[in-house]
Design a protein around this motif. Structure first.
Motif, PDB file in Angstrom:
ATOM      1  N   ALA A 114      -8.406 -13.000  -2.574  1.00  0.00           N
ATOM      2  CA  ALA A 114      -8.429 -12.699  -4.012  1.00  0.00           C
ATOM      3  C   ALA A 114      -7.270 -13.400  -4.726  1.00  0.00           C
ATOM      4  N   LYS A 115      -6.099 -13.407  -4.114  1.00  0.00           N
ATOM      5  CA  LYS A 115      -4.930 -14.074  -4.705  1.00  0.00           C
ATOM      6  C   LYS A 115      -5.139 -15.581  -4.826  1.00  0.00           C
ATOM      7  N   SER A 116      -5.976 -16.162  -3.966  1.00  0.00           N
ATOM      8  CA  SER A 116      -6.169 -17.614  -3.971  1.00  0.00           C
ATOM      9  C   SER A 116      -6.812 -18.114  -5.263  1.00  0.00           C
ATOM     10  N   PHE A 117      -7.410 -17.225  -6.055  1.00  0.00           N
ATOM     11  CA  PHE A 117      -7.965 -17.617  -7.349  1.00  0.00           C
ATOM     12  C   PHE A 117      -6.857 -17.859  -8.369  1.00  0.00           C
ATOM     13  N   ASN A 118      -5.631 -17.449  -8.036  1.00  0.00           N
ATOM     14  CA  ASN A 118      -4.441 -17.629  -8.879  1.00  0.00           C
ATOM     15  C   ASN A 118      -4.599 -17.011 -10.269  1.00  0.00           C
ATOM     16  N   LEU A 119      -5.286 -15.879 -10.331  1.00  0.00           N
ATOM     17  CA  LEU A 119      -5.401 -15.078 -11.539  1.00  0.00           C
ATOM     18  C   LEU A 119      -4.723 -13.744 -11.288  1.00  0.00           C
ATOM     19  N   PRO A 120      -4.217 -13.095 -12.337  1.00  0.00           N
ATOM     20  CA  PRO A 120      -3.702 -11.738 -12.133  1.00  0.00           C
ATOM     21  C   PRO A 120      -4.806 -10.854 -11.552  1.00  0.00           C
ATOM     22  N   ILE A 121      -4.403  -9.849 -10.784  1.00  0.00           N
ATOM     23  CA  ILE A 121      -5.361  -8.935 -10.163  1.00  0.00           C
ATOM     24  C   ILE A 121      -4.971  -7.502 -10.515  1.00  0.00           C
ATOM     25  N   LYS A 122      -5.976  -6.705 -10.864  1.00  0.00           N
ATOM     26  CA  LYS A 122      -5.791  -5.271 -11.086  1.00  0.00           C
ATOM     27  C   LYS A 122      -6.626  -4.540 -10.048  1.00  0.00           C
ATOM     28  N   THR A 123      -6.063  -3.485  -9.486  1.00  0.00           N
ATOM     29  CA  THR A 123      -6.816  -2.632  -8.573  1.00  0.00           C
ATOM     30  C   THR A 123      -6.461  -1.181  -8.842  1.00  0.00           C
ATOM     31  N   SER A 124      -7.343  -0.300  -8.480  1.00  0.00           N
ATOM     32  CA  SER A 124      -7.100   1.141  -8.550  1.00  0.00           C
ATOM     33  C   SER A 124      -7.149   1.657  -7.123  1.00  0.00           C
ATOM     34  N   PRO A 125      -5.976   1.863  -6.523  1.00  0.00           N
ATOM     35  CA  PRO A 125      -5.942   2.184  -5.093  1.00  0.00           C
ATOM     36  C   PRO A 125      -6.512   3.553  -4.766  1.00  0.00           C
ATOM     37  N   ARG A 126      -7.029   3.647  -3.560  1.00  0.00           N
ATOM     38  CA  ARG A 126      -7.486   4.928  -3.039  1.00  0.00           C
ATOM     39  C   ARG A 126      -6.288   5.823  -2.751  1.00  0.00           C
ATOM     40  N   ILE A 127      -6.581   7.071  -2.584  1.00  0.00           N
ATOM     41  CA  ILE A 127      -5.548   8.024  -2.192  1.00  0.00           C
ATOM     42  C   ILE A 127      -4.939   7.551  -0.875  1.00  0.00           C
ATOM     43  N   ASN A 128      -3.632   7.636  -0.756  1.00  0.00           N
ATOM     44  CA  ASN A 128      -2.886   7.274   0.458  1.00  0.00           C
ATOM     45  C   ASN A 128      -2.907   5.787   0.794  1.00  0.00           C
ATOM     46  N   SER A 129      -3.233   4.919  -0.167  1.00  0.00           N
ATOM     47  CA  SER A 129      -3.228   3.485   0.149  1.00  0.00           C
ATOM     48  C   SER A 129      -2.147   2.720  -0.610  1.00  0.00           C
ATOM     49  N   HIS A 130      -1.289   3.430  -1.368  1.00  0.00           N
ATOM     50  CA  HIS A 130      -0.272   2.737  -2.156  1.00  0.00           C
ATOM     51  C   HIS A 130       0.657   1.874  -1.300  1.00  0.00           C
ATOM     52  N   GLY A 131       0.999   2.327  -0.094  1.00  0.00           N
ATOM     53  CA  GLY A 131       1.882   1.554   0.787  1.00  0.00           C
ATOM     54  C   GLY A 131       1.297   0.192   1.120  1.00  0.00           C
ATOM     55  N   PHE A 132      -0.009   0.144   1.395  1.00  0.00           N
ATOM     56  CA  PHE A 132      -0.675  -1.127   1.680  1.00  0.00           C
ATOM     57  C   PHE A 132      -0.540  -2.062   0.495  1.00  0.00           C
ATOM     58  N   TRP A 133      -0.843  -1.551  -0.702  1.00  0.00           N
ATOM     59  CA  TRP A 133      -0.815  -2.400  -1.891  1.00  0.00           C
ATOM     60  C   TRP A 133       0.595  -2.873  -2.217  1.00  0.00           C
ATOM     61  N   GLU A 134       1.601  -2.032  -1.981  1.00  0.00           N
ATOM     62  CA  GLU A 134       2.987  -2.461  -2.194  1.00  0.00           C
ATOM     63  C   GLU A 134       3.343  -3.607  -1.241  1.00  0.00           C
ATOM     64  N   LYS A 135       2.906  -3.513   0.023  1.00  0.00           N
ATOM     65  CA  LYS A 135       3.147  -4.609   0.985  1.00  0.00           C
ATOM     66  C   LYS A 135       2.484  -5.900   0.529  1.00  0.00           C
TER      67      LYS A 135
END
Length: 159
Positions: A106-127
């Protein structure tokens, strides 16, 4: 992790069958199967669904939608961005880099990305380099979105 390639999934009934192996966790989630059923038109139509196969088995999937800048409430200046929905890796394949491979794609498109994380997945997204979005709280819709910014992109400060 073995060689994994993220590929665009065809919108067809075969893909719908493969989606039945996945289970959504958290009552705030809609199923990707409903999204897929609503998008089934032609086998060769461009779909917002991406996945990783291990042999013939779909082991990771996500939805990736482009949002036009006129609907942008997150980035300054307003611009097109991606919404990453429903990233999921089958339990036997979790912790092996497949989720990261999906996010990197997804990052390879070089556009900003928005996501709404699932419960208990914030650590993954921070990494993965995502941060809490600053935005107009009236437009939140209960999402608590996180965003990723390519170099040189600013998020809006709306208070």
């Amino acid at each position: 992790m073995e060689h994994s390639k993220v590929e665009n999934l065809l919108v067809n009934y075969k893909t719908l069958e493969k989606f039945k192996r996945f289970k959504e966790y958290g009552n705030q989630e809609l199923t990707m199967m409903e999204d897929l059923q609503n998008n089934i038109i032609e086998n060769d139509s461009k779909s917002p669904f991406y996945g990783i196969y291990h042999g013939n088995n779909l082991i990771a999937r996500m939805s990736l939608y482009e949002v036009n800048q006129e609907y942008d409430y997150y980035f300054e200046p307003s611009q097109d961005y991606l919404t990453l929905w429903k990233l999921e890796v089958l339990p036997d394949y979790q912790g092996k880099g497949y989720g990261k491979a999906m996010v990197d794609f997804a990052k390879s498109f070089n556009l900003p990305i928005k996501t709404s994380p699932r419960i208990n997945s914030h650590g993954f997204w921070e990494k993965m380099g995502f941060i809490k979005a600053h935005y107009d709280m009236e437009r939140d819709l209960g999402e608590n979105p996180l965003i990723w910014l390519p170099e040189g992109v600013q998020e809006k400060e709306l208070n």
